[in-house]
Motif scaffolding. Structure first.
Motif, short mmCIF file in Angstrom:
data_model
loop_
_atom_site.label_atom_id
_atom_site.label_comp_id
_atom_site.label_asym_id
_atom_site.label_seq_id
_atom_site.Cartn_x
_atom_site.Cartn_y
_atom_site.Cartn_z
N LEU A 48 0.95 -1.15 0.01
CA LEU A 48 0.03 0.23 -0.03
C LEU A 48 0.90 1.16 0.02
CD1 LEU A 48 -2.92 1.29 0.34
CD2 LEU A 48 -2.61 1.07 2.89
N ASP A 49 0.86 2.17 -1.16
CA ASP A 49 1.56 3.28 -1.33
C ASP A 49 1.38 4.47 -0.41
OD1 ASP A 49 3.23 1.46 -2.54
OD2 ASP A 49 2.73 2.47 -4.65
N ASN A 69 -1.33 6.30 -3.30
CA ASN A 69 -1.50 4.76 -3.72
C ASN A 69 -1.96 4.67 -5.30
OD1 ASN A 69 -1.64 1.83 -2.82
ND2 ASN A 69 -3.65 2.02 -3.90
N ASP A 70 -2.98 5.66 -5.69
CA ASP A 70 -3.55 5.55 -6.98
C ASP A 70 -2.58 6.09 -8.07
OD1 ASP A 70 -5.56 3.94 -5.89
OD2 ASP A 70 -7.09 5.74 -6.10
N ARG A 129 -7.76 -9.47 12.95
CA ARG A 129 -7.03 -10.60 13.34
C ARG A 129 -5.56 -10.41 13.34
NH1 ARG A 129 -10.63 -15.07 9.76
NH2 ARG A 129 -9.31 -16.35 11.30
N PRO A 130 -5.05 -9.64 14.41
CA PRO A 130 -3.63 -9.26 14.44
C PRO A 130 -2.72 -10.29 14.27
CG PRO A 130 -4.74 -9.02 16.48
CD PRO A 130 -5.97 -9.41 15.60
N GLU A 131 -2.76 -11.72 14.62
CA GLU A 131 -1.99 -12.80 14.68
C GLU A 131 -1.62 -12.88 13.12
OE1 GLU A 131 -6.01 -14.50 14.11
OE2 GLU A 131 -5.27 -13.21 15.14
N LEU A 132 -2.60 -12.44 12.18
CA LEU A 132 -2.22 -12.77 10.77
C LEU A 132 -1.48 -11.47 10.14
CD1 LEU A 132 -5.45 -14.39 9.50
CD2 LEU A 132 -3.56 -15.59 10.42
N TYR A 133 -1.60 -10.50 10.77
CA TYR A 133 -0.98 -8.93 10.22
C TYR A 133 0.46 -9.07 10.39
CZ TYR A 133 -1.91 -4.05 9.32
OH TYR A 133 -1.83 -2.59 8.80
N ALA A 134 1.17 -8.76 9.18
CA ALA A 134 2.48 -8.80 9.18
C ALA A 134 3.20 -7.17 8.84
CB ALA A 134 3.12 -9.87 8.16
N GLY A 135 2.41 -6.55 8.17
CA GLY A 135 2.85 -5.29 7.94
C GLY A 135 2.52 -4.64 6.70
N LEU A 136 2.96 -3.41 6.42
CA LEU A 136 2.68 -2.65 5.15
C LEU A 136 3.80 -2.33 4.48
CD1 LEU A 136 -0.09 -0.42 6.43
CD2 LEU A 136 -0.32 -2.53 5.25
N LEU A 137 3.98 -2.39 3.07
CA LEU A 137 5.15 -2.15 2.29
C LEU A 137 4.69 -0.92 1.45
CD1 LEU A 137 7.51 -4.52 0.62
CD2 LEU A 137 6.38 -2.64 -0.97
N CYS A 138 5.50 -0.06 1.24
CA CYS A 138 5.08 1.04 0.37
C CYS A 138 6.24 1.37 -0.32
CB CYS A 138 4.88 2.33 1.52
SG CYS A 138 4.72 4.16 0.66
N THR A 139 6.10 1.76 -1.92
CA THR A 139 7.23 2.23 -2.79
C THR A 139 7.01 3.58 -2.61
OG1 THR A 139 7.09 -0.03 -4.03
CG2 THR A 139 8.08 1.93 -5.02
N ILE A 140 8.34 4.18 -2.52
CA ILE A 140 8.38 5.65 -2.44
C ILE A 140 8.35 6.39 -3.78
CG2 ILE A 140 10.05 7.54 -1.81
CD1 ILE A 140 11.18 5.49 0.11
N ASP A 141 7.43 7.39 -3.96
CA ASP A 141 7.24 8.30 -4.93
C ASP A 141 7.45 9.67 -4.40
OD1 ASP A 141 6.60 10.12 -6.83
OD2 ASP A 141 5.31 8.61 -7.99
#
Length: 825
Positions: free
Chosen positions: A131-132, A138-139, A164-176
């Protein structure tokens, strides 16, 4: 090519080679390498079988204790729920019993739904989402092929993971850099991710990134860093934390920074082995190895020249990078970003100026900032409530990491007075690892002279440069800090430094030889186990040394040839490995081997029999299930900080006994109780003491000069202020446990809840009125009061209330009689 190499610990398994979005910054489809066009859309069951088999072979060959597998794409959810379930089942089946498997999936989130989450929950798969930032950011790139926005679908997926926090690893954002950095950061932080990964867009000198200013990417990231710092440094941002860690001499959390060798390999949908995906940005075919899971082992892949080129640390960098003052943190940047036609990868990163500016800015800010070991205000408040989740306990664990390293440096200075202080920074046991990057150096200190301790220290320093995660894992063992503290009091334990170094060398799979301490006839290797060298033939507490030789993840004692070669994961008449307790995807050590574990209020149990260990496994599995179902607020913090259970000898009178030790962060000691509910209570209760010990290591909550003693409603003896604070904090969780337990076991939960809420509230008032709290301590205790006060109004049967009041009066009367001076009522 043959010779030493770094075993793989990270595996990217491409399960689908197509995607349902058309992101114009995607390195898979939009950059130089177009090999995806000729690959199967979806991985076959046969390739999955062989991939899992190869990983298991590699684990056994190198004695790896943990591996990380990420299911990736394209878009991996296009593979479907059934196939993803089969892949996960195959991996868990092959690796179960061999090592810990950290299994993850990285997705754009568009297809994520509850049925996928059910599959991920069943197989213990954590989910990372790309998610950016906010909608506008993002769009800008992450759209469907027809131009539609993906934002709402992705945010819906993230909200599902938040539930369901036991499944949540994190977010990855590509910089612009065209996006508003603060808006991007706050949009991501608002989704409460366990981690945020900011990625520089993949680019090379042949195809440089858009750059409206000479250091546009540094300027963008510095703006985010300042906002992140001002807001308490939470949620964790992997890039910033990696820079801070490497500036302090620690290891990076990402391959794009630091000098540690790469230990990652990609397995494509057709079974081809490839190097890191980022190389797709360099040139067509850049990631390829020409090797395949059906025909080649992972050891063969590890010896590939392209893989080895990414494992050379400082020696693999160009002259300009080696001379740079921030090279230890930058590490030359991501390997792919160095590419230029004609000179290959022998160049600085195309983001070199940005990395230099960002790192020097963070270094300057950290030097100007207050104490190194701080916890954000929001995290302090969350911990003071008696709970505190993954993020909050993470801060405590990080502070403990630095404290352990400082303590180890003090031990080295104490046992090796000739050590150069410049090579002994308090925050890091290693001298500059770049000065000695050899991964397989053989260290052979002579027995009985000063070089023994020096050789052990040098080995740890070397490994900290080449295998920092291994060094961290060994030093994080709770009883290593206990040993270090004891060593500063009793130099007779100094020889154990070699055992610590040996454990790290064995775990790293490198070649080393050194003289380890034989204590009471046994060689103890922290995190690994104990080897009986003189079973029954040595006096308890006796000390001598023995030569240990490590190679390829195994070891032997050549002077005791009958013992043979020991593989840590195996067993034998003389070798007793540290056992582990597992419940789903959560696992802790069952520590009944370490000689420094006997530091608790109650005596440690001897080595458990197989039957006793099985009883612990059964009880732990049921206790953890109860914690997750009935007390879920405590599970994330326990996952983040509980590493070890240490069996105690049962009390003669049959009472439940449990304990923690001040220096043993992460460890809870207990005698195995009769039922899993009691074990759950003991774990929750004692982990409160673990947290409070770590809090008191870094925060001043009270005046340590105050020597008064106070009444504690759960003790028969008067307590100093720290003891009262510890006990009150622990009893918040005890009260909360019985509060929740009333719904499943009203008897005795109602009575216990009524008793402990009253007593805990009383103790909080004693602390608040003591006059010995610092301003921060007063705030901390006020948060404790805020957590408990509403419980006082919850309905409890009148007879139960009266019994609780009567019990409290009786206890206070007995305590007063026992502690009053003679002649006073």
């Amino acid at each position: 090519m043959s010779g030493p190499f770094v075993p793989f610990r990270q595996f990217v398994l491409k399960v689908h080679s197509r995607c349902d979005l058309a992101c114009d910054h995607c390195y898979v489809y939009e950059h130089a390498d177009q090999s995806w066009r000729g690959r199967p859309k979806v991985i076959s069951d046969e390739i999955v079988f062989w991939a899992a088999l190869r990983i298991a072979e590699h684990v056994k060959e190198h004695g790896l204790d943990t591996v990380h597998v990420v299911m990736h794409g394209g878009e991996p959810l296009l593979a479907g729920r059934d196939r993803l379930g089969r892949i996960a089942a195959e991996l868990r089946s092959r690796l179960g019993g061999l090592c810990e498997l950290d299994l993850r999936i990285h997705t754009n989130g568009v297809l994520l739904d509850e049925r996928f989450c059910e599959v991920f929950a069943e197989y213990g798969i954590k989910v990372g989402v790309s998610l950016d930032g906010d909608r506008a950011a993002n769009d800008r790139h992450r759209r469907f092929a027809d131009g539609r926005s993906s934002y709402d679908l992705v945010v819906r997926a993230v909200e599902m993971l938040r539930s369901r926090p036991e499944l949540y690893a994190g977010l990855l954002c590509t910089i612009d850099v065209a996006n508003d950095p603060v808006a991007v950061y706050r949009a991501l932080a608002a989704l409460d991710p366990p981690h945020i990964d900011f990625l520089l867009p993949h680019a090379t000198w042949d195809d440089p990134p858009p750059r409206p200013a000479p250091t546009a990417y540094a300027d963008w990231l510095i703006t985010v860093f300042e906002a992140w710092t001002a807001e308490g440094g939470s949620p964790p941002v992997r890039m910033f934390e990696s820079i801070i860690r490497t500036l302090g001499g620690g290891s990076s959390l990402t391959e794009s920074l630091g000098l540690q060798p790469s230990d990652l390999v990609v397995i494509e949908t057709d079974g081809s082995y490839e190097q890191a995906d980022s190389l797709k940005t360099a040139f067509d075919g850049a990631p390829g190895t020409g090797l395949h899971v059906l025909r080649h082992t992972l050891d063969e892949v590890a010896r590939h020249t392209g893989i080895l080129a990414r494992q050379q640390g400082l020696d693999g960098l160009c002259d300009e990078c080696r001379a740079c003052p921030v090279v230890d943190s930058c590490g030359g940047g991501l390997y792919a970003h160095r590419y230029r036609t004609g000179s290959g990868f022998a160049n600085p990163s195309v983001f070199s100026a940005d990395l230099f500016k960002l790192i020097t800015h963070i270094r300057r800010r950290k030097r100007m900032s207050a104490p190194t070991h701080t916890v954000p205000a929001a995290a302090v408040d969350a911990l003071a409530s008696g709970r505190g989740g993954r993020h909050e306990v993470f801060h405590l664990a990080e502070s403990q990491r630095s404290l352990r390293r400082a303590l180890l440096a003090a031990v080295n200075t104490a046992v090796n007075p000739a050590a150069n202080p410049a090579a002994n920074p308090a925050a890091n046991p290693a001298a500059n690892p770049a000065a000695n990057p050899a991964a397989n150096r053989t260290v052979s200190p002579a027995a009985g002279d000063g070089t023994a301790a020096r050789g052990a220290w040098e080995l740890i320093a070397t490994l900290d440069g080449t295998h920092p995660g291994v060094v961290d894992a060994v030093l994080a063992h709770p009883y290593v800090r206990v040993w270090a503290a004891e060593c500063l009091r009793d130099r007779g334990h100094a020889g154990h430094l070699a055992n610590v170094a040996a454990a790290a060398a064995i775990r790293a799979g490198v070649t080393a030889a050194l003289d380890v301490q034989v204590l009471g006839g046994s060689v103890h290797l922290p995190t690994l186990g104990v080897l009986e060298v003189d079973p029954g033939g040595a006096e308890p507490g006796s000390r001598r040394t023995a030569r240990l030789e490590a190679e390829g993840g195994s070891f032997r004692l050549p002077g005791h040839g009958a013992l043979g070669v020991i593989t840590p994961g195996g067993g034998g008449p003389a070798w007793h490995p540290v056992r582990r307790l597992s419940a789903g995807d959560f696992s802790v050590a069952l520590e009944d081997t370490d000689p420094f574990r006997d530091c608790h209020q109650w005596p440690a149990a001897a080595r458990l029999t197989g039957e006793e260990a099985a009883a612990w496994q059964s009880a732990f599995e049921r206790a953890w299930a109860l914690i997750e179902s009935d007390h879920p607020e405590y599970a994330p913090g326990l996952r983040a900080g509980l590493t070890t259970l240490m069996p105690l000898t049962p009390a003669p009178e049959g009472r439940e006994v449990s304990s923690t030790a001040r220096h043993a962060f992460g460890a809870v000691a207990a005698a195995l109780p009769d039922d899993p509910a009691t074990l759950a209570l003991l774990v929750i209760h004692e982990f409160q003491h673990v947290k409070m010990g770590a809090i008191l290591d870094i925060l001043d909550l009270y005046d340590e000069k105050d020597t008064r003693l106070f009444y504690a409603p759960w003790r028969d003896d008067p307590r100093p202020l720290e003891g009262l604070l510890q006990g009150t904090y622990a009893h918040i969780a005890v009260t909360d446990f019985w509060r929740a337990r009333r719904h499943s076991a009203p008897d005795p939960a109602q009575a216990q809840f009524a008793r402990w809420r009253r007593d805990t509230a009383e103790a909080i008032e004693t602390l608040a009125l003591s006059g010995a709290l610092t301003p921060l301590g007063a705030r901390f205790v006020e948060s404790m009061r805020h957590a408990v006060t509403p419980w006082l109004d919850e309905p409890v049967p009148a007879a139960v209330l009266e019994a609780a009041a009567r019990s409290a009066r009786d206890h206070r009367r007995r305590w007063t009689a026992a502690t009053s001076p003679p002649g006073r009522p």
